[in-house]
Design an enzyme around this catalytic site. Structure first.
Site, PDB file in Angstrom:
ATOM      1  N   SER A 262       0.860  -1.178   0.000  1.00  0.00           N
ATOM      2  CA  SER A 262       0.000   0.000   0.000  1.00  0.00           C
ATOM      3  C   SER A 262       0.897   1.228   0.000  1.00  0.00           C
ATOM      4  CB  SER A 262      -0.846  -0.003   1.268  1.00  0.00           C
ATOM      5  OG  SER A 262       0.013   0.085   2.388  1.00  0.00           O
ATOM      6  N   LYS A 263       0.291   2.366  -0.204  1.00  0.00           N
ATOM      7  CA  LYS A 263       1.071   3.600  -0.179  1.00  0.00           C
ATOM      8  C   LYS A 263       1.745   3.737   1.193  1.00  0.00           C
ATOM      9  CE  LYS A 263       1.093   8.491  -0.974  1.00  0.00           C
ATOM     10  NZ  LYS A 263       2.451   8.470  -0.434  1.00  0.00           N
ATOM     11  N   ARG A 264       0.976   3.404   2.215  1.00  0.00           N
ATOM     12  CA  ARG A 264       1.507   3.510   3.586  1.00  0.00           C
ATOM     13  C   ARG A 264       2.707   2.607   3.820  1.00  0.00           C
ATOM     14  NH1 ARG A 264      -2.632   3.614   7.736  1.00  0.00           N
ATOM     15  NH2 ARG A 264      -1.868   1.603   8.352  1.00  0.00           N
ATOM     16  N   ALA A 266       4.588   1.220   1.628  1.00  0.00           N
ATOM     17  CA  ALA A 266       5.689   1.611   0.740  1.00  0.00           C
ATOM     18  C   ALA A 266       6.453   2.794   1.347  1.00  0.00           C
ATOM     19  CB  ALA A 266       5.151   1.963  -0.640  1.00  0.00           C
ATOM     20  N   ASP A 267       5.718   3.779   1.800  1.00  0.00           N
ATOM     21  CA  ASP A 267       6.352   4.966   2.396  1.00  0.00           C
ATOM     22  C   ASP A 267       7.219   4.564   3.578  1.00  0.00           C
ATOM     23  OD1 ASP A 267       5.226   6.632   0.600  1.00  0.00           O
ATOM     24  OD2 ASP A 267       3.660   7.414   1.932  1.00  0.00           O
TER      25      ASP A 267
END
Ligand code: GLU
Length: 496
Positions: A262-264, A266-267
């Site tokens: 997810s973006k989370r 990944a970040d």
């Protein structure tokens, strides 16, 4: 088992919604479509699915085009280049979707519904599983439940309406996914999906199906997250009496720490999400493409390094797996390194140029190419020439402290000055002569060559590791070398 032959001519599409910048997962989808099209001599279509105006992002389409072009995955047809199925933006095809939906109403496959948001809320109640379907539609306000005079009056009164698909709960949806095999859904798990919204805009499902049909798409290759939509699409194809395209759902991209990437997540793991960020941090498009090709596919042998043309030759959907694939930044970095290594020096120089310019490091193109060539084995990114190896372009601003402690001895300043004297007249100024001068000097002083090699490297580059010393000196040239040796001899303090 021999895979079934692919029916040609192939037409595939990449159909992003411009709700944000292109993700790395989207680029993988585009790539697999591109490879499939090229492999079978087909066409690769770009279609912009921009019917959801609430999530529309102004410059997203430009970003998608730019990223595809950077990655070398240019579409054959699309909004920027036109083609036989123009327009390629769904917002410009709106009238057609409504016509198609009205045809379904006329044939009894769809119906008008006039339910208010409150009524829909009440329908759902506390039970999330309650759907607008054959079991509930009879008690709601729609053209199947209401008498004809009544719903026609509603329609003419300007009451808001939507068009829904009339799903037959006794129907089983089955299709052959080219990656997953037979997929089956029962009609009684599918709701009477909305096809046209109250603002007259088509839903994703309707527009997607109508366009895939209208644009003659033969194969739909998309991410696994779209798999739940596919039965709905199949029902729509059926209602229209159209033959559906072949379906292929690519494996999910997983986070190295487990779960979907997810973006989370990944970040948190320092994995860039947007394609443009890969570009910004300095990945080469060849490397990202090669890496993404392997994120779900493999050639079935131990080859790893591919350019796009060789991927086209090797690619097939038969070798795409169905289970999730883990994102691996180390592997991407490895691909980047390998592609840089394999590049002609002139190309490598071209890739380094923008980074040098951005750092204000000026240099002759031929010098940049020579430096790139010498350093190719050591580059993780082309930008390293403007970072770690910037001493090729400007005098070292400092000397590694650890290098001084380890390598700078009592006699270093004097030896380095003597070497500067020795090479001032060195002719030719090449690696061989530079090495000969150094060894002569060491011998005449009765010290090992290392006593000179390490301080000279430190003086000239500020560092204690790097490429072959004498090649490096030859490339830097007489003027730079002599000046840097003298500066270091003056400025690096003797130990103690
Ligand atoms: N518009 C959808 C997306 O944003 C397309 C899904 C599909 O390929 O059908 O990915």
């Amino acid at each position: 088992m021999t895979p079934a032959p692919v029916e040609t001519p192939v037409r595939v599409r990449f159909a992003p919604s411009p709700t944000g910048y292109l993700h790395v997962g989207g680029l993988r989808t585009a790539l697999y479509n591109y490879l499939f099209a090229r492999r079978y001599g087909g066409r690769f279509v770009l279609r912009i699915e921009d019917t959801d105006r609430t999530r529309f992002v102004e410059d997203a389409e430009a970003d998608i085009l730019e990223c595809l072009s950077w990655a070398g995955l240019l579409p054959d047809e699309g909004p920027d280049r036109g083609g036989p199925c123009s327009p390629y933006r769904q917002s410009e095809r709106q009238a057609m979707y409504l016509d198609r939906a009205l045809a379904l109403v006329a044939s009894g496959h769809a119906y008008y519904a006039f339910d208010t948001p409150e009524a829909l809320e009440a329908l759902r109640g506390d039970d999330a599983a309650t759907r607008y379907d054959a079991s509930t539609r009879g008690g709601l306000r729609n053209s199947l439940a209401l008498p004809e005079t009544e719903w026609k009056a509603l329609l003419h009164s300007g009451e808001p309406w939507v068009i829904r698909l009339r799903v037959d709960p006794s129907k089983t949806v089955t299709f052959e996914d080219l990656i997953r095999g037979t997929v089956t859904f029962s009609g009684d798990t599918i709701d009477d999906q909305v096809l046209v919204k109250s603002d007259g805009m088509p839903t994703y499902h309707l527009a997607n199906v109508v366009d895939d049909h209208e644009m003659g798409i033969t194969h739909v290759i998309r991410g696994e997250e779209w798999l739940p939509s596919t039965p709905k699409h199949m029902l729509l194809y059926d209602a229209f009496g159209w033959r559906p395209p072949r379906m292929a759902h690519l494996p999910l991209i997983m986070s190295p720490s487990g779960g979907k990437l997810s973006k989370r997540s990944a970040d948190r793991l320092g994995i860039p999400v947007m394609v443009k960020d890969y570009r910004k941090v300095g990945y080469e498009p060849e490397a990202l493409v090669n890496y993404l090709a392997f994120l779900g596919w493999n050639p079935g042998d131990d080859r790893e390094l591919f350019d796009t043309d060789s991927l086209v030759q090797a690619f097939s959907l038969d070798r795409v797996g169905s289970s999730g694939v883990q994102f691996d930044m180390d592997k991407l970095a490895w691909f980047n390194q390998q592609h840089l290594k394999a590049m002609p020096a002139s190309e490598l120089g071209r890739r380094a140029r923008p980074w040098l310019d951005a750092s204000g490091l000026e240099s002759e193109p031929s010098y940049v190419v020579a430096v790139a060539d010498l350093m190719r084995e050591r580059l993780l990114h082309a930008k390293d020439l403007a970072g770690e190896w910037r001493f090729f372009f400007e005098d070292p601003a400092e000397y590694e402290r650890e290098g001084i402690e380890k390598r700078w001895k009592e006699d270093s300043a004097e030896l380095v000055s003597a070497y500067a004297d020795a090479i001032e007249a060195c002719d030719p100024f090449d690696a061989e002569s530079l090495e000969a001068r150094l060894r002569e000097l060491a011998e005449s002083r009765g010290v090992g060559a290392g006593r000179l090699i390490h301080p000279v490297r430190l003086a000239v580059s500020g560092r204690i590791v790097g490429p072959g010393l004498f090649e490096m000196l030859a490339l830097l040239g007489r003027q730079r070398c002599v000046a840097r040796l003298r500066t270091a001899a003056r400025s690096i303090p003797a130990p103690g």
